[in-house]
Design an enzyme around this catalytic site. Sequence first.
Site, short mmCIF file in Angstrom:
data_model
loop_
_atom_site.label_atom_id
_atom_site.label_comp_id
_atom_site.label_asym_id
_atom_site.label_seq_id
_atom_site.Cartn_x
_atom_site.Cartn_y
_atom_site.Cartn_z
N ASP A 19 -2.02 7.30 9.43
CA ASP A 19 -2.23 8.24 8.33
C ASP A 19 -1.09 8.13 7.30
O ASP A 19 -0.17 7.30 7.46
CB ASP A 19 -2.31 9.65 8.94
CG ASP A 19 -3.29 10.55 8.21
OD1 ASP A 19 -3.55 10.31 7.02
OD2 ASP A 19 -3.79 11.51 8.84
N ASP A 59 -10.80 13.59 3.17
CA ASP A 59 -11.50 13.89 4.43
C ASP A 59 -12.94 14.37 4.25
O ASP A 59 -13.23 15.19 3.37
CB ASP A 59 -10.74 14.99 5.19
CG ASP A 59 -9.42 14.48 5.75
OD1 ASP A 59 -9.00 13.35 5.40
OD2 ASP A 59 -8.80 15.22 6.53
C1 GLA Z 1 -5.65 13.55 7.68
C2 GLA Z 1 -6.71 12.50 7.97
C3 GLA Z 1 -7.73 13.08 8.94
C4 GLA Z 1 -7.02 13.52 10.21
C5 GLA Z 1 -5.91 14.50 9.90
C6 GLA Z 1 -5.05 14.80 11.11
O1 GLA Z 1 -6.18 14.64 6.99
O2 GLA Z 1 -7.34 12.07 6.80
O3 GLA Z 1 -8.74 12.12 9.23
O4 GLA Z 1 -6.51 12.39 10.87
O5 GLA Z 1 -5.05 14.00 8.88
O6 GLA Z 1 -3.99 15.63 10.82
#
Ligand code: GLA
Length: 366
Positions: A118, A173
């Site tokens: 990430d 997301d």
């Molecule tokens: C980000 C990523 C998600 C998830 C969260 C976890 O938002 O894009 O897919 O992995 O972090 O904290």
Amino acid sequence: MGWNSWNKFACNVDEKLIRETADAMASSGMKEAGYEYIVIDDCWQVSRDENGNIVPDPERFPSGMKALADYIHSKGLKFGLYSCAGSKTCEGRPGGRGHEYQDARAYAAWGIDYLKYDFCNTDAQKAEGSYKVMRDALFAAKRPIVFSICEWGSTEPWTWAKNVGHLWRTTSDIMNCWDCKVNWGGMGWTLVMDKNEPLGKYAGPGSWNDPDMLQVGNGVLTDVESRSHFTMWAMMSAPLITGNDIRLMTPAIKEILTNKEIIALDQDPLGKQGYRWWTLDGNIELWLKPLANDEVALCFFNRSSEVKNIDIDWKKYFGKLDGKSYGVTDKTIIRDLWLKKNIGTTGKNLKATIQAHDVLTIKLSK
Ligand code: GLA
């Protein structure tokens, strides 16, 4: 193809859940349909020890990651973990910055097969350089590990990540909804799809656009919307990473996630991402995905909230679809990938009724 804990469980992960998910994957027909990777997202890690080694939560993962990996491997599945290029993960757990080689060695020693990486808490770090450091660290650890880049499309990884990772997130997301938006950027699957759609030319075998994990089976989308979501991910050759509780699937959701003909569409060896060819009647989109063996898939997606009828005169497309030769003649066979049967040939008009938010997904072959 696999499963990731985040969409359904967020930080509520422990080894019991992961073992039970592996059991369900192996026994429910999911593994047989092609799902392979079990990935724990954020929150499995709590600290670093005095030598800087990453420490899994001892209360939630008392047996440790090596034992969990062994268990998952014993089911014929693969195991993935999550970390972050910054100083901390998005949920504030220890990140990988400055510990890349050490972490990669730990992952390799535990038997990890997949790393989602990430991009939270990265301060002035540049994405491309940060991901290259982790790529090199994984390579040096000498274990084949799928490297999943997750910087949400912010630095256009499709332009630089081909030789850095195997897949890269293209958007913020995915939310558990049809087209909602949240202020920090999360959005429903149809909006994610719109952002991912134009990027097809950057994807292909070994380097994939990742429009994020599936929300199928998470209880907000209807079964019809779920099957449209699944179909559109397959039309876009997206990684099929389920994000629901696969221990407790309804028969309808299981049938969607294990439809072998839609999965074959996703996994077609040509690896061409499908695209929107035209929009009819304001709301019916026609998507096209070229396939191996001179076949082609078409998907009529009714985005409207009304029932729509289509009437396609194939004669207009004999020889060419969207200007390209797919050899369509009046003898081309039409197969409905949800009915899982042949429904005629292109010798006659295709007349169909498509429910609101539903898809009609067909394959054309000689
Ligand atoms: C980000 C990523 C998600 C998830 C969260 C976890 O938002 O894009 O897919 O992995 O972090 O904290």
